[in-house]
Every structure is written in structure tokens, then in C-alpha cells.
Design a protein around this motif. Sequence first.
Motif, PDB file in Angstrom:
ATOM      1  N   PRO A 151       0.811  -1.225   0.000  1.00 44.00           N
ATOM      2  CA  PRO A 151       0.000   0.000   0.000  1.00 44.00           C
ATOM      3  C   PRO A 151       0.845   1.277   0.000  1.00 44.00           C
ATOM      4  O   PRO A 151       0.479   2.264  -0.634  1.00 44.00           O
ATOM      5  N   SER A 173      -2.149  -6.900  -2.428  1.00 42.76           N
ATOM      6  CA  SER A 173      -1.645  -5.872  -1.522  1.00 42.76           C
ATOM      7  C   SER A 173      -1.238  -6.553  -0.222  1.00 42.76           C
ATOM      8  O   SER A 173      -1.906  -7.489   0.226  1.00 42.76           O
ATOM      9  N   ILE A 220      -4.753  -1.377   3.528  1.00 46.60           N
ATOM     10  CA  ILE A 220      -4.802  -0.534   2.325  1.00 46.60           C
ATOM     11  C   ILE A 220      -6.044   0.355   2.447  1.00 46.60           C
ATOM     12  O   ILE A 220      -7.161  -0.149   2.573  1.00 46.60           O
ATOM     13  N   THR A 237      -8.997   3.092   1.500  1.00 44.42           N
ATOM     14  CA  THR A 237      -9.959   3.015   0.401  1.00 44.42           C
ATOM     15  C   THR A 237      -9.476   3.754  -0.840  1.00 44.42           C
ATOM     16  O   THR A 237      -9.622   3.264  -1.961  1.00 44.42           O
ATOM     17  N   TRP A 276      -6.906   1.654  -2.538  1.00 39.02           N
ATOM     18  CA  TRP A 276      -7.552   0.438  -3.064  1.00 39.02           C
ATOM     19  C   TRP A 276      -8.277   0.758  -4.369  1.00 39.02           C
ATOM     20  O   TRP A 276      -8.143   0.062  -5.374  1.00 39.02           O
ATOM     21  N   GLU A 277      -9.053   1.835  -4.332  1.00 36.52           N
ATOM     22  CA  GLU A 277      -9.852   2.162  -5.516  1.00 36.52           C
ATOM     23  C   GLU A 277      -8.972   2.547  -6.694  1.00 36.52           C
ATOM     24  O   GLU A 277      -9.266   2.210  -7.838  1.00 36.52           O
ATOM     25  N   TYR A 306      -5.958   1.517  -7.235  1.00 34.13           N
ATOM     26  CA  TYR A 306      -5.332   0.260  -7.668  1.00 34.13           C
ATOM     27  C   TYR A 306      -6.327  -0.508  -8.553  1.00 34.13           C
ATOM     28  O   TYR A 306      -6.002  -0.971  -9.641  1.00 34.13           O
ATOM     29  N   TYR A 307      -7.557  -0.616  -8.083  1.00 36.23           N
ATOM     30  CA  TYR A 307      -8.577  -1.395  -8.783  1.00 36.23           C
ATOM     31  C   TYR A 307      -8.999  -0.728 -10.094  1.00 36.23           C
ATOM     32  O   TYR A 307      -9.039  -1.368 -11.143  1.00 36.23           O
ATOM     33  N   VAL A 343      -8.728  -7.221  -6.577  1.00 35.59           N
ATOM     34  CA  VAL A 343      -7.636  -6.796  -5.683  1.00 35.59           C
ATOM     35  C   VAL A 343      -7.700  -7.693  -4.459  1.00 35.59           C
ATOM     36  O   VAL A 343      -8.736  -7.753  -3.792  1.00 35.59           O
ATOM     37  N   ASP A 367      -6.413  -8.122  -0.866  1.00 37.86           N
ATOM     38  CA  ASP A 367      -5.729  -7.510   0.281  1.00 37.86           C
ATOM     39  C   ASP A 367      -5.380  -8.665   1.211  1.00 37.86           C
ATOM     40  O   ASP A 367      -6.260  -9.247   1.838  1.00 37.86           O
ATOM     41  N   PRO A 370     -13.665  -3.356  -0.656  1.00 34.43           N
ATOM     42  CA  PRO A 370     -12.396  -2.618  -0.632  1.00 34.43           C
ATOM     43  C   PRO A 370     -11.816  -2.496   0.769  1.00 34.43           C
ATOM     44  O   PRO A 370     -12.558  -2.282   1.730  1.00 34.43           O
ATOM     45  N   GLY A 371     -10.486  -2.633   0.840  1.00 39.33           N
ATOM     46  CA  GLY A 371      -9.791  -2.370   2.100  1.00 39.33           C
ATOM     47  C   GLY A 371     -10.005  -3.421   3.170  1.00 39.33           C
ATOM     48  O   GLY A 371      -9.808  -3.157   4.355  1.00 39.33           O
TER      49      GLY A 371
END
Length: 676
Positions: free
Chosen positions: A379, A406, A411, A413, A416-417, A419-420, A430, A432, A457-458
Motif C-alpha cells: 500500500p 496488496s 490498504i 480506500t 484500493w480504488e 489500484y482497482y 484486488v 488484500d 475494498p480495504g
Amino acid sequence: MWLRCGCPSRSVATSLRVLASPLRVLGLRRCNTAAFMPESAGFGGVSGRSGLQEFSVSSSESFWAAVARHRLSWIRPFTAVQDCDLSRGRIRWFEGGKLNVSVNCLDRHVHTCPDRVALIWERDEKGTEVRYTYRELLEMTCRVGNLLRRHGVKKGDCVTIYMPACPLAVASMLACARIGATHNVVFAGFSAEALADRIRDAQSSTVITVNQGVRGGKILELKKTVDTAVQSCPTVQQVFVAMRTGNPVAMTARDIAMEEEMLKEDVVCEPAAMNSEDTLFLLYTSGSTGKPKGLVHTQAGYLLYAAFTHRYVFNYHDGDVFGCMADIGWITGHSYAIYGPLANGGTTVLFESTPIYPDPGRYWDMVERLQINQFYGAPTAIRLLLRFGNEWVNKYDRSSLKTLGSVGEPINTEAWEWYYRVVGEERCPVVDTWWQTETGGICIAPKPSDPDAEIVPGMAMRPFFGIKPVLMDTEGKVISGNDTSGALCLAQPWPGMARTIHNDHQRFIETYCQPYPGYFFTGDGAYRSVEGYYQITGRLDDVINVSGHRIGTAEIEDAVNQCPAVAESAVIGYSHDIKGQGVFAFVVLKKNVDVEEADLSRQLNDIVSEKIAKHACPDFIQFVQRLPKTRSGKIMRRVLRKVVELDLDSLGDLSTLDDPAAVQEIIQGHRELLSK
Ligand code: AMP
């Protein structure tokens, strides 16, 4: 550096939930369990991935026995699947079995696909990658194995490896495994003192290093660091020195020119038959005391768990190129740059550089150039890169990517977003992944999951096969129900877990087994959502996580306190935009010290980087008259954390403080520091 012959060098938001498309879901639902996981062919009546998960926990012995028979090559089959008692810190898997880890990672693939690329060494100099086939990596490993043997390294001896990510480092690790020696890789960013501590604790008589490292275009004097370290390590008899750059370094009688000597060795090296529970490696990590602990991982269970998680968490298939960005000095580098992918006959990328060298497009240029299918990063790097904007990503073709991973810290939000959406173009799940040096491999991750299952996410979300997480309350009772938080423990043993702390089993028991008898305590806190998904909330002990690197606050305090001007100090972690956590040091000076604060800050940073490493240096130092302490003399870090977080309304109960006025002084000093 040992290059293969004639090689051309260029060759916690829950708002967004990602669902598989309905068509894909329908298609995948029909696929049977054994097609998804061949190991499960004999598990009568088990269906779907959730069914497999339940079976792996309720019938753990049958599950792991089948996986171990399928995934590893044994010299002699094991006679007992497990013999574990978490309350006593006794953990044994696959006893009676014999195997060789290097044979599992190399020879068996050389038999079936000798010319498949095993390693792609992504050197610091962009566009100069070098590929090594399984045959070439086996030959290099055998030469190193023979060299070590010729120089007296025996089964059970410990070899310390202080090298950057490079093929010879991998061959050195595998050579140790081949001849039955234990390896102890020390991250090449650690200082001479930190290296010496680890060499002494491991009682290593052999060190392997390079003349110089190269990272981000800068030269790192690794051999010189080793020279300084071994001065205080009487056990060290020999240092093998490989050449990463063309620059000569001073050699002593103890030093051996590695490549030159390797040329004299045979390319065949008889593998040692190792017991499942013989030590494979030590890896030092920080705890809540000043002394790093050498976690011990053993042969069969570790390798099996690294390979199995690599295959299923990342959905790795034959022919894929796996890109794990972690350095070999950390557990992620061990399990997912080396052991997991190689045990699976995969192609793995060894990354020597940094995410922003020579520019912030480095990762994505590499994805395009090497056609990486699974990309596994941290991250802190994602947060750093998103600041440089999307153009650095969009410049490169990332259509090869299938999964993004990750690791190392939560990670957030936003990262994460990005990355995605930006990196993965909303195509790639993704994952995590939560795990630790102690767990050997990934324990909680969104994948594998049922095909139509969401990814939040996350969140690390779902326990891996064979993992049973529980949350504990402050009284040590298991918390049932969802939408709740507690101390994260694992309720049953799994093959990849560390077996002990080198030379200190009592510390292993006290740290991991005694806090919640019968359970393995991870040191992390976690939240279990309404849906039953896990989200890691951070460390519960005095360990901070800087750019994914774990550092004990006590270690930094020990270093700071060595400055003659310092009376005492308290170090805490605070939230940092890029690094995840930064280091904040409160320092009390001795009476009558007359030095400029700026000079002292410089001195303290020098000491920390000399005693530990640069990444452990404080981002902020606040000089204070006294620290807030309880009447029994314990530093109230909770209060210091609140001051740094500017959360002054929730300082909590200060009545137990010896001198509450100390807090007001610190708040005032903190305001002044921020206004500078
Ligand atoms: P290390 O043993 O150095 O890999 O550090 C392990 C620690 O990093 C864990 O105990 C967690 O505190 C943290 N960590 C690792 N992965 C994650 C993750 N995916 N989410 C949150 N924290 C993580």
C-alpha cells in the motif's frame, strides 16, 4: 554478478462491492470442486469453495494430508499429519517425512520443463532484465551448494545472506536448503550493528554478500557494512563476496570471491534428505522488546503453505508471470518472490529497484515489458504512485494483469480504488492479503472465494483454507457474533506457522501462546463485519509499521537512548499519508545539556540509522522536560498518541498519572513544533 552464459540482458469503505458478472458466475458455478482444486478429489461430499473451507477446518488432517501428498515431492512419505498443541507451543507437521526443498523448487521442474523461465531478474537499470531457466537456476544452486560444502558448511549450520534481490541470493537460499543448512536473510538496508546482532544471535559462521548493491541508481556499500558487522561477530569464519557492480572492494583473508570459486564447482549437488521439521530458515522480525526475534520456519509445512497460498490466493496458473515487489529480506520476498512460485514451477520476478526509479512509471513499464499476470505490491508504494497521477500508469499496456495483490499494512480506500480502477482497469480482483512473518503465508484474503462472492475494498475478508480466525475480548473470551472487534487469534495450527523463536522458545510461548491459551495470538486487532468478513485494525502491541516494515518502538528507543545527551525517550507511531505510519520520538535530555535541538535531531537520526536502519529514523522529534508516566513509572503512550493525533478531547483518564502537568507541557511543546 553471476550471469548465465551468453545471456542477452535485454531479452474501510463498504460502499463499493465488486461482483463477478452474472454470466461468469453461472459458468463458474457449474465447475466442480476437484476441477478447481485437484487436491480435493478424495474429499467425498465437499462442494463449492465454501464447502472446501469448512472441510479444511473441520477435517484439517485429511485436508492437509491430501494437499501435502499432491503438492510436494517426498523422499519418504510422512507418517503423521500433525502433532500440535498450541497451549504448549508445540507445532509439528508431516513428521516421519523426508524431502528436499530445493528439489521441490527446482529439480522436479527441470525434469518436466527445463527451459521454462524460473526467474526474471528486474535489475535496477530499467530494461536490462535477465531471465534464468529452471535448468540454469538449478545449476547455479548446485554450484553454490558444492561451494558451501567445500568450505565446511554442514547440515544445521546457519548462513547469513546480506544481499539485494538478485539470482545469486535466490541460489544461495536454495543452496542452503539443498545441503541442509539454515539461511538467515538480513534485509540489505539494515545497518552494520543490526546485521551483527542478527549474525550473533543466529550463530552464523558464514556470510554471503555482494561487493556493492545498486538501488534507485545509487550505490550501496554492502561489503563495507559486512566488514564492520563481522568485527563484532567472532563466530564468522568466512564471507563470500559476489560482484554486483564492476567496482573492486578490499578483500581480507576471510573473504572468498564467490563467482570465481563457483566456476570450479560441479553443476550437480547431492540434495540432503531433510526431516519435515528440520529448520529451513530464520527470519528476524521486530517485537515489542528491543531485541528482534529470529522466527524459525521448517521445511515441509512452510513450503507447502507458501506454494498452496500462492496458487489459490492469486489464482496462479502454469505459464503466468508472477510479480512480487517485496525484497527478499522480508517474509513476503521469501514466500511469494521465491518459495511459493518456484515450488509451483512458476515464473517469478525479482525486483531490485524502487517504484519511482527512474520515474513513477517503473512498475507499469515492467508489467508491460515482462507481461506480468499477478502483481503483488505494498500500500505504501500504491499511495506514493497515485500522487504522481494516472498518466504514468496509462502510458503502459497492462492487459496482461489478472490479479492485483496488496500486503504489509492496511490498504486505505483511496489507494484500493486507484489500484482497482486505474491500475487494474476494473478487470482484476484486488486481494488484500493479511499475514505476518510468523504465519509463513497468507491467512486472510478475499480469494479464493465462491465465484459470485463480493470483494469489499480495504478488507482482507476471508480466512484461507485451514485458517480459523477468532476475536477475543479483554477478558480473554471468544467473541461470538458479527459487527464486533477484538484481538485477532487463530484457533488452530496450520502448516506454514513459525515453530519457535531461535534460542528462545519461552519467548515464543509467552508472545504467541500464553496471551490466549490454546490459541495463536497474532498481535493484531481486527473487526468482523456484519457479513462476517475480517478487517485488520492494526497492532495491539508496541510495534509500528513503517512502509510495511515492522519496527518495535522499544528498538528505536534503545537506539535513541544511546545518545549521551538523552535521559529517556518514548517512541510512537502516527498516521502518515504515504508510509502508513511514521515515527514520532519524544525525547527527554539530561540536565545541563547544551546543544542546539537541530544538531541533536541530526545526531539522533544518525544513531538510529547506524543502529537499526534508515527506515526506522524518527520523522519528528519533540524535546520534552518529562514524559507522562503512571505512578508505577510506566510511560503513558496512549496519551502521547492522542497529542500527536491532535485528539485532545479524548486524552482519557489522567488521574493515574504521576504528574498530570507533564501532559500540558507536552501539548504546548507539540503546538510549537507544528508551528515551526
Ligand atoms: P511482517 O511480519 O513484517 O510482514 O508484518 C506483519 C504485520 O503487518 C501484521 O501483523 C499486520 O500488523 C501488518 N499487515 C500485514 N498485512 C496486512 C494487511 N493486509 N492488512 C493490515 N495489516 C497488515
